[in-house]
Design a protein around this motif. Structure first.
Motif, PDB file in Angstrom:
ATOM      1  N   HIS A  33     -63.274  74.087 -47.677  1.00 48.57           N
ATOM      2  CA  HIS A  33     -64.007  76.028 -47.512  1.00 48.57           C
ATOM      3  C   HIS A  33     -64.849  76.609 -47.657  1.00 48.57           C
ATOM      4  N   ILE A  34     -64.513  77.639 -47.648  1.00 47.72           N
ATOM      5  CA  ILE A  34     -65.760  78.845 -46.988  1.00 47.72           C
ATOM      6  C   ILE A  34     -65.879  79.875 -48.300  1.00 47.72           C
ATOM      7  N   GLY A  35     -67.133  79.508 -47.992  1.00 41.57           N
ATOM      8  CA  GLY A  35     -68.172  80.705 -49.941  1.00 41.57           C
ATOM      9  C   GLY A  35     -69.094  81.668 -48.624  1.00 41.57           C
ATOM     10  N   TRP A  36     -68.648  82.862 -49.350  1.00 37.30           N
ATOM     11  CA  TRP A  36     -69.395  84.139 -48.827  1.00 37.30           C
ATOM     12  C   TRP A  36     -70.640  84.487 -49.669  1.00 37.30           C
ATOM     13  N   PHE A  37     -72.044  84.110 -49.655  1.00 39.46           N
ATOM     14  CA  PHE A  37     -73.131  84.608 -50.606  1.00 39.46           C
ATOM     15  C   PHE A  37     -73.452  85.823 -49.894  1.00 39.46           C
ATOM     16  N   ARG A  38     -74.499  86.470 -50.647  1.00 40.11           N
ATOM     17  CA  ARG A  38     -75.709  87.393 -50.348  1.00 40.11           C
ATOM     18  C   ARG A  38     -76.837  87.784 -51.043  1.00 40.11           C
ATOM     19  N   LEU A  39     -78.004  87.145 -50.543  1.00 34.76           N
ATOM     20  CA  LEU A  39     -78.993  87.480 -50.942  1.00 34.76           C
ATOM     21  C   LEU A  39     -80.158  89.007 -51.631  1.00 34.76           C
ATOM     22  N   ALA A  40     -80.515  89.521 -52.463  1.00 34.62           N
ATOM     23  CA  ALA A  40     -80.857  90.128 -52.659  1.00 34.62           C
ATOM     24  C   ALA A  40     -81.932  90.943 -52.124  1.00 34.62           C
ATOM     25  N   PRO A  41     -82.551  91.996 -52.355  1.00 35.25           N
ATOM     26  CA  PRO A  41     -83.708  92.702 -51.477  1.00 35.25           C
ATOM     27  C   PRO A  41     -84.653  91.118 -51.898  1.00 35.25           C
ATOM     28  N   GLY A  42     -85.989  91.472 -51.624  1.00 36.40           N
ATOM     29  CA  GLY A  42     -87.009  91.150 -52.178  1.00 36.40           C
ATOM     30  C   GLY A  42     -87.257  89.657 -52.671  1.00 36.40           C
ATOM     31  N   LYS A  43     -86.369  88.703 -52.663  1.00 39.53           N
ATOM     32  CA  LYS A  43     -85.914  88.025 -52.632  1.00 39.53           C
ATOM     33  C   LYS A  43     -86.415  86.733 -51.131  1.00 39.53           C
ATOM     34  N   GLU A  44     -86.556  85.511 -51.527  1.00 42.82           N
ATOM     35  CA  GLU A  44     -86.785  84.928 -49.838  1.00 42.82           C
ATOM     36  C   GLU A  44     -86.124  84.348 -48.914  1.00 42.82           C
ATOM     37  N   ARG A  45     -85.835  84.882 -48.569  1.00 39.72           N
ATOM     38  CA  ARG A  45     -84.589  84.603 -47.502  1.00 39.72           C
ATOM     39  C   ARG A  45     -83.697  82.868 -47.015  1.00 39.72           C
ATOM     40  N   GLU A  46     -84.705  82.508 -47.069  1.00 41.84           N
ATOM     41  CA  GLU A  46     -85.017  80.543 -47.258  1.00 41.84           C
ATOM     42  C   GLU A  46     -84.589  79.790 -48.579  1.00 41.84           C
ATOM     43  N   ASP A  47     -84.681  80.781 -49.475  1.00 39.97           N
ATOM     44  CA  ASP A  47     -84.442  79.733 -51.009  1.00 39.97           C
ATOM     45  C   ASP A  47     -82.968  80.536 -51.067  1.00 39.97           C
ATOM     46  N   VAL A  48     -82.077  78.972 -50.392  1.00 42.06           N
ATOM     47  CA  VAL A  48     -80.810  79.322 -50.683  1.00 42.06           C
ATOM     48  C   VAL A  48     -80.345  79.047 -52.185  1.00 42.06           C
ATOM     49  N   SER A  49     -81.312  78.424 -53.014  1.00 41.21           N
ATOM     50  CA  SER A  49     -80.479  78.564 -54.617  1.00 41.21           C
ATOM     51  C   SER A  49     -80.627  80.291 -54.952  1.00 41.21           C
ATOM     52  N   ARG A  50     -81.175  81.154 -54.011  1.00 46.58           N
ATOM     53  CA  ARG A  50     -81.446  82.310 -55.213  1.00 46.58           C
ATOM     54  C   ARG A  50     -80.207  83.260 -54.291  1.00 46.58           C
ATOM     55  N   ARG A  51     -79.101  82.926 -53.419  1.00 45.10           N
ATOM     56  CA  ARG A  51     -77.944  83.902 -52.995  1.00 45.10           C
ATOM     57  C   ARG A  51     -77.006  83.412 -53.732  1.00 45.10           C
ATOM     58  N   PRO A 111     -58.906  71.476 -58.525  1.00 45.63           N
ATOM     59  CA  PRO A 111     -58.994  72.766 -59.119  1.00 45.63           C
ATOM     60  C   PRO A 111     -61.123  73.515 -59.238  1.00 45.63           C
ATOM     61  N   PHE A 112     -61.387  74.660 -58.694  1.00 48.45           N
ATOM     62  CA  PHE A 112     -63.196  74.574 -58.115  1.00 48.45           C
ATOM     63  C   PHE A 112     -63.094  74.579 -59.914  1.00 48.45           C
ATOM     64  N   GLY A 113     -62.715  75.781 -60.217  1.00 49.21           N
ATOM     65  CA  GLY A 113     -63.767  76.654 -61.710  1.00 49.21           C
ATOM     66  C   GLY A 113     -64.780  77.023 -61.709  1.00 49.21           C
ATOM     67  N   LYS A 114     -65.867  77.516 -61.869  1.00 49.36           N
ATOM     68  CA  LYS A 114     -66.637  78.322 -61.487  1.00 49.36           C
ATOM     69  C   LYS A 114     -67.640  77.462 -60.260  1.00 49.36           C
ATOM     70  N   SER A 115     -67.413  75.517 -59.728  1.00 48.39           N
ATOM     71  CA  SER A 115     -68.558  75.394 -58.800  1.00 48.39           C
ATOM     72  C   SER A 115     -68.201  75.892 -57.938  1.00 48.39           C
ATOM     73  N   TRP A 116     -67.308  76.813 -57.662  1.00 45.67           N
ATOM     74  CA  TRP A 116     -67.495  77.186 -55.524  1.00 45.67           C
ATOM     75  C   TRP A 116     -68.621  77.867 -55.511  1.00 45.67           C
ATOM     76  N   SER A 117     -69.124  78.861 -56.448  1.00 47.46           N
ATOM     77  CA  SER A 117     -70.197  79.775 -57.174  1.00 47.46           C
ATOM     78  C   SER A 117     -71.889  78.536 -57.029  1.00 47.46           C
ATOM     79  N   ARG A 118     -71.592  77.895 -56.842  1.00 50.15           N
ATOM     80  CA  ARG A 118     -72.477  76.731 -56.479  1.00 50.15           C
ATOM     81  C   ARG A 118     -73.203  76.488 -54.892  1.00 50.15           C
ATOM     82  N   TRP A 119     -74.337  77.160 -55.112  1.00 51.41           N
ATOM     83  CA  TRP A 119     -74.832  76.995 -54.126  1.00 51.41           C
ATOM     84  C   TRP A 119     -74.895  75.570 -53.457  1.00 51.41           C
TER      85      TRP A 119
END
Length: 135
Positions: A33-51, A111-119
């Motif tokens: 399973h492959i997910g796409w995530f994004r990190l908004a400007p101003g957030k620490e790049r290395e902070d995976v939890s913010r994606r 089935p994923f429910g919302k879990s697919w979006s959890r970093w």
């Protein structure tokens, strides 16, 4: 060694489109399973939890989308190229972000429910590609 590499980012005008690519080495993307995530400007790049999870494509070909971008992104696979794509249409300035693809761990089961979006359901990430939406 497993490696994910994103490409295709850049500067695009509002209303425009982009197709991002996620290419893998050392791994068959068809089997994950492959997910796409994004990190908004101003957030620490290395902070995976913010994606923010946007869409995900499962090994069965099912796709899942966040409500924030529903209807605009399309995620797909090209097995021959071992690549997963993210097509983003009608881009808005608020879509400006660093975009990452990620491989799900074995804990993510359909089935994923919302879990697919959890970093924390993903255990391998690419380095990200910058998308900037503006004039």
């Amino acid at each position: 060694q497993v490696q994910l590499v994103e490409s295709g980012g850049g500067l695009v005008q509002p209303g425009g489109s982009l197709r991002l690519s996620c290419t893998a080495s050392g791994l068959s993307l068809d089997r994950k399973h492959i997910g796409w995530f994004r990190l908004a400007p101003g957030k620490e790049r290395e902070d995976v939890s913010r994606r923010e999870g946007i869409p995900c494509i499962s090994v069965t070909g099912n796709t899942y989308h966040s409500d924030a971008v529903k209807g605009r992104p399309t995620v797909s696979r090209d097995s021959a190229k071992n690549t997963v794509y993210l097509q983003m249409n009608n881009l808005k300035p608020e879509d400006t972000a660093i975009y990452f693809c990620a491989k799900a761990s074995n804990s993510l089961i359909e089935p994923f429910g919302k879990s697919w979006s959890r970093w924390h359901r993903y255990d391998q990430w690419g380095q990200g590609t910058q998308v900037t939406v503006g004039l």
